[in-house]
Design an enzyme around this catalytic site. Structure first.
Site, short mmCIF file in Angstrom:
data_model
loop_
_atom_site.label_atom_id
_atom_site.label_comp_id
_atom_site.label_asym_id
_atom_site.label_seq_id
_atom_site.Cartn_x
_atom_site.Cartn_y
_atom_site.Cartn_z
N GLY A 5 4.90 -10.43 4.11
CA GLY A 5 5.62 -10.31 5.43
C GLY A 5 4.99 -11.03 6.59
N GLY A 34 10.91 -2.68 5.66
CA GLY A 34 10.01 -4.22 5.73
C GLY A 34 9.77 -4.56 4.28
N HIS A 35 9.04 -3.27 3.52
CA HIS A 35 8.76 -3.68 2.25
C HIS A 35 9.89 -3.88 1.33
CE1 HIS A 35 5.55 -0.84 3.56
NE2 HIS A 35 4.79 -1.80 3.02
N MET A 58 8.45 -2.44 12.03
CA MET A 58 8.27 -1.28 10.95
C MET A 58 7.03 -1.47 10.36
SD MET A 58 11.61 -0.76 9.02
CE MET A 58 13.02 -0.37 9.83
N SER A 92 4.08 1.56 8.37
CA SER A 92 3.33 2.64 7.63
C SER A 92 2.86 3.40 8.89
CB SER A 92 2.81 2.73 6.39
OG SER A 92 3.52 1.61 5.61
N ARG A 93 2.13 2.89 9.61
CA ARG A 93 1.01 3.48 10.63
C ARG A 93 2.05 3.95 11.68
NH1 ARG A 93 -2.95 -0.67 8.58
NH2 ARG A 93 -4.60 0.56 7.99
N MET A 108 1.09 -1.21 -0.01
CA MET A 108 0.06 -0.22 0.10
C MET A 108 0.94 1.33 -0.02
SD MET A 108 -3.52 -0.85 1.95
CE MET A 108 -3.10 -0.58 3.43
P1 AMP Z 1 1.42 -2.94 3.56
O1 AMP Z 1 2.21 -1.73 2.62
O2 AMP Z 1 1.41 -2.70 4.94
O3 AMP Z 1 0.05 -3.43 3.09
O4 AMP Z 1 2.50 -4.09 3.41
C1 AMP Z 1 2.90 -4.64 2.23
C2 AMP Z 1 3.56 -6.10 2.57
O5 AMP Z 1 4.83 -5.78 3.20
C3 AMP Z 1 2.80 -7.07 3.38
O6 AMP Z 1 3.05 -8.40 2.78
C4 AMP Z 1 3.42 -6.54 4.89
O7 AMP Z 1 3.21 -7.83 5.82
C5 AMP Z 1 4.74 -6.31 4.42
N1 AMP Z 1 5.60 -5.84 5.78
C6 AMP Z 1 4.99 -4.63 6.20
N2 AMP Z 1 5.74 -4.24 7.20
C7 AMP Z 1 6.79 -5.22 7.24
C8 AMP Z 1 7.74 -5.43 8.32
N3 AMP Z 1 7.96 -4.68 9.34
N4 AMP Z 1 8.65 -6.55 7.92
C9 AMP Z 1 8.34 -7.39 7.06
N5 AMP Z 1 7.31 -7.29 6.21
C10 AMP Z 1 6.25 -6.11 6.38
#
Ligand code: AMP
Length: 279
Positions: free
Chosen positions: A144, A33-34, A181, A183-184, A27
């Site tokens: 993740g 993390g990403h 980590m 985004s929030r 997102m």
């Molecule tokens: P999001 O943008 O939050 O929807 O996350 C996109 C992908 O990145 C999802 O598969 C999450 O699980 C992964 N993700 C987010 N934060 C982390 C993190 N701290 N460590 C590893 N993967 C992450």
């Protein structure tokens, strides 16, 4: 690096790719993390596609859809740095041009943990991920462990629907003080940010107890609860859930075994933080 905004163009692009395609759905508002998912994809695949789409259907009515942080220029730079081949960056009308009559819903396991407070969240996730899988047609998709329940649900969806896509789950990337980590995390005020590492600390403490022989789930949950409530006072937040469960069916366990997971969600200020550990 290609930046593609329409489904038609992405499908055309996909016809030009050779070898294994790795896909990282996000997102945006990217962080390490990403980037770790992109790195894993880069190592294993010939072509890496990242999607950046803040999917409205996975947000509940009173959640943070409008406030969700967005910064495409920064994300673009980070993707370039991560040697991504293509960003798929559709807008909402491109993904949902008319009323959606088709939803992909994984039953039962989506109603537990985060599904209790976010009852329609996972059907938003599975529907958009199924759409993205159909558009991108990856060989391997990277998720993740940070969103452990999401990864369990997506794996189940891919298996149940016989999708020819390997789902890989990568480890949680953390800040130096242990906070996972997210985004929030940008929603946290200074005092809230200071309290936030207690999520990971309490999971670590629980792991230590389990390794010393404690296998009573209620006792471990109680320890975690006390630990968190010690740092996260009522003025700044409260616990949503602390659960210990098996990682296939997300069934509660009373006696903990190796391979079970502990997951928790805690409201701190405007953020709802989640974390987990697999024992
Ligand atoms: P999001 O943008 O939050 O929807 O996350 C996109 C992908 O990145 C999802 O598969 C999450 O699980 C992964 N993700 C987010 N934060 C982390 C993190 N701290 N460590 C590893 N993967 C992450």
């Amino acid at each position: 690096m290609e930046i593609i905004k329409t489904i038609e163009e992405l499908k055309k692009y996909r016809k030009t790719t050779e070898g294994k395609v790795g896909f990282v759905p996000t997102m945006g508002h990217l962080h390490d993390g990403h980037l770790s998912l992109m790195k894993a994809a880069r190592e294993e695949c010939n072509n890496v596609i990242v999607s950046i789409f803040v999917n409205p259907t996975q947000f509940g009515p009173n959640e943070d859809l409008d406030a969700y942080p967005r910064d495409f220029e920064r994300d673009k730079r980070l993707c370039e740095g991560g040697s991504v081949d293509c960003i798929f960056y559709p807008d909402v009308d491109e993904m949902y041009p008319r009323e959606e009559l088709t939803i992909v819903r994984v039953e039962r396991i989506t109603q537990k943990l985060c599904g209790k407070t976010r009852p329609t969240h996972f059907q938003g996730v599975t529907t958009v991920v199924a759409k993205l899988f159909n558009i991108v047609q990856p060989d391997i998709a990277y998720f993740g462990q940070k969103d452990l329940q999401q990864s369990i649900v997506i794996k189940r969806m891919a298996e149940d629907l016989n999708m020819d896509i390997k789902i890989k789950v990568c480890p949680i990337v953390r800040e130096k003080d242990g906070l996972a980590m997210s985004s929030r995390n940008s929603y946290l005020k200074e005092n809230e940010r200071k309290a936030a590492p207690v999520l990971y600390e309490s999971l670590q403490k629980a792991k230590g107890l389990f390794e010393k022989g404690e296998n009573n789930a209620d006792k471990i949950k109680e320890t975690i609860r006390n630990n968190i409530e010690d740092k996260v006072k009522k003025e700044i937040g409260n616990i949503d859930y602390i659960e210990i469960f098996d990682t296939e069916n997300i069934d509660d366990v009373k006696k903990i075994k190796k391979g079970n997971a502990i997951a928790l969600a805690v409201f701190i200020g405007k953020a709802r933080l989640i974390d987990n550990i697999i024992l």
